[in-house]
Design an enzyme around this catalytic site. Structure first.
Site, PDB file in Angstrom:
ATOM      1  CG  ASP A 109      -2.013   1.006   1.136  1.00 38.13           C
ATOM      2  OD1 ASP A 109      -2.254   1.536   0.039  1.00 38.13           O
ATOM      3  OD2 ASP A 109      -2.638   1.286   2.183  1.00 38.13           O
ATOM      4  CG  HIS A 116      -4.192  10.642   2.484  1.00 44.69           C
ATOM      5  ND1 HIS A 116      -5.279  10.553   3.340  1.00 44.69           N
ATOM      6  CD2 HIS A 116      -3.320   9.670   2.865  1.00 44.69           C
ATOM      7  CE1 HIS A 116      -5.067   9.556   4.202  1.00 44.69           C
ATOM      8  NE2 HIS A 116      -3.888   9.009   3.942  1.00 44.69           N
ATOM      9  CD  GLU A 180      -6.002   5.003   4.712  1.00 48.72           C
ATOM     10  OE1 GLU A 180      -5.287   4.200   4.070  1.00 48.72           O
ATOM     11  OE2 GLU A 180      -5.552   5.793   5.553  1.00 48.72           O
ATOM     12  CD  GLU A 182      -5.415   2.999  -0.143  1.00 53.00           C
ATOM     13  OE1 GLU A 182      -4.550   2.427  -0.834  1.00 53.00           O
ATOM     14  OE2 GLU A 182      -5.309   3.194   1.080  1.00 53.00           O
ATOM     15  CG  ASP A 212      -5.739   0.535   3.910  1.00 55.71           C
ATOM     16  OD1 ASP A 212      -5.780  -0.496   4.591  1.00 55.71           O
ATOM     17  OD2 ASP A 212      -4.851   1.412   4.039  1.00 55.71           O
ATOM     18  NE  ARG A 216      -7.864   6.755   9.579  1.00 59.78           N
ATOM     19  CZ  ARG A 216      -7.147   6.533   8.486  1.00 59.78           C
ATOM     20  NH1 ARG A 216      -5.893   6.129   8.584  1.00 59.78           N
ATOM     21  NH2 ARG A 216      -7.678   6.692   7.301  1.00 59.78           N
ATOM     22  CD  GLN A 219      -3.086   4.925  10.657  1.00 60.78           C
ATOM     23  OE1 GLN A 219      -4.315   4.910  10.541  1.00 60.78           O
ATOM     24  NE2 GLN A 219      -2.300   5.483   9.763  1.00 60.78           N
ATOM     25  CE  LYS A 232      -3.264   2.622   7.441  1.00 62.85           C
ATOM     26  NZ  LYS A 232      -4.341   3.025   6.529  1.00 62.85           N
ATOM     27  CB  THR A 236      -7.306  -4.683   2.554  1.00 64.85           C
ATOM     28  OG1 THR A 236      -6.397  -4.416   3.628  1.00 64.85           O
ATOM     29  CG2 THR A 236      -7.162  -3.614   1.490  1.00 64.85           C
ATOM     30  CD  GLU A 337      -7.480  12.764   4.066  1.00 62.30           C
ATOM     31  OE1 GLU A 337      -7.023  13.584   3.269  1.00 62.30           O
ATOM     32  OE2 GLU A 337      -7.681  11.565   3.778  1.00 62.30           O
TER      33      GLU A 337
HETATM   34 CA    CA Z   1      -3.932   3.064   2.798  1.00 65.18          CA
END
Ligand code: CA
Length: 390
Positions: A109, A116, A180, A182, A212, A216, A219, A232, A236, A337
């Protein structure tokens, strides 16, 4: 005109004959035509030397076969699905029941959106420079967990993890479950290393959407100094249908400038930025439209970088772009975000949200420009959160 009578199988629709993504049903490989699927095993004898590849139970043998076989198969399929009469043995079936279409070899990844990276830098390290100095020189990435890549539609169990509180570390279900949005690149061709960006293109079979999922709070506590780990690796999600790279010829764009030269092994003669337009729905509400054309590093540069030390690229490798975020608020590809670290709740289906609650559903879709004004579709990646195991 064509024997396939499906209003979604026209050049005006994202899954018309310009797209033709591959997936795997319980009965084997199929190609998506509109809102139906055409299983290939019953019509394998129409494919000559490719018959064994289309009769397989996963896409991996096709991935390994390489660019020439991919082009030949796509050309033959285009003939068959646009013919006026059905090939002998052909039947159309519902899209339901698609499984993970390939065995994921390695999963890497990246982190290729400047918007971002800067947003996350501002949220996680408010006192530092938002962008670290290596970011404009290296396609930053980490090795993810291939064994927990799951197909679109798989329920996502809220993960447990260790997180920091004012009373010290605690263990339990995450309180900050996020997405996420992606774009993923599915690799194939012969096992190879030290690829140039132009060689890398021959090692990408197709494109799929990736979510993904990220815890948080887990993380934020674990990521320094070695990067993401259990925050994570629990799941996925990837689209059930992989759109061939060949379908994106018209969608190529030049990425935004990095602001400095890159080293020669990362220079692209003609860049592989792609004008893929994502949409993120949260419980049915459209909350973001992340623009992939705003990504600073391309998949060709990412593959050149990851193989530059002699590491091999092999069929089934999955390369994800990193969260796709544009400059505008409604172009952010994560809820971290969108809610600015949880401080600015988002209005979703009449309720206030910061992070994901049990029962929430997230659906990501995308299109890209195709030939003659058509749209090339990327199949949805969808997931619903289920409560943590007790
Ligand atoms: Ca990611």
């Amino acid at each position: 005109m064509t024997w396939i009578e499906d209003p979604a199988f026209t050049a005006d629709e994202p899954f018309g004959p310009q797209t033709l993504p591959y997936g795997v049903l319980p009965t084997g490989i199929a190609v998506r035509v509109g809102d139906q699927a055409l299983p290939l095993r019953p019509i394998a004898d129409h494919f000559g030397r490719l018959a064994d590849l289309v009769s397989a139970s996963s896409l991996n043998p096709l991935l390994a076969a390489g660019r020439t076989a991919w082009s030949e198969l796509r050309a033959r399929l285009t003939e068959l699905v646009t013919a006026s009469s059905a090939p002998r043995g052909a039947t159309l079936v519902p899209l339901d029941g698609a499984v993970l279409p390939f065995d994921v070899a390695d999963y890497v990844d990246f982190y290729s959106s400047r918007n971002h990276a800067e947003n996350v830098g501002r949220i996680f390290r408010p006192d530092g420079e938002p962008l670290l100095p290596n970011w404009t020189h290296i396609p930053i990435g980490y090795h993810g967990r291939a064994g927990t890549v799951v197909v679109s539609g798989t329920p996502i169990v809220r993960p447990h993890g260790q997180r920091r509180t004012s009373d010290g570390p605690v263990f339990g279900p995450t309180g900050r479950l996020d997405i996420e949005a992606e774009v993923g690149f599915v690799c194939g061709g012969p096992v190879a290393s030290r690829l140039t960006p132009s060689q890398a293109v021959d090692h990408v079979f197709g494109v799929a959407l990736v979510n993904d999922w990220s815890a948080r709070d887990v993380q934020a506590w674990e990521y320094q100094p070695l990067g993401p780990f259990l925050g994570k690796s629990f799941a996925t999600s990837v689209s059930a249908w992989v759109t061939p790279l060949e379908a994106f010829a018209v969608a190529r764009v030049t990425p935004p400038p990095l602001g400095n030269d890159v080293l020669p092994y990362l220079v692209e003669e003609r860049p592989w930025g792609l004008d893929i337009r994502l949409e993120v729905e949260w419980n049915g509400d459209l909350v973001s439209k992340p623009p992939f054309r705003a990504m600073s590093w391309t998949f060709a540069q990412q593959l050149a970088h990851l193989s530059a030390n002699g590491a091999t690229v092999r069929p089934g490798d999955l390369i994800a772009s990193g969260t796709v975020s544009g400059p505008a608020r409604d172009e952010r590809g994560s809820f971290l975000e969108l809610s600015w670290g949880g401080r600015e709740p988002v209005r979703v289906a009449g309720e206030e949200r910061t992070f994901l609650e049990d029962g929430d559903t997230v659906r990501i879709t995308a299109t890209a420009p195709g030939e003659h004004g058509s749209l090339v579709g990327l199949a949805e990646v969808v997931g619903t959160i289920t409560p943590a195991d007790v």
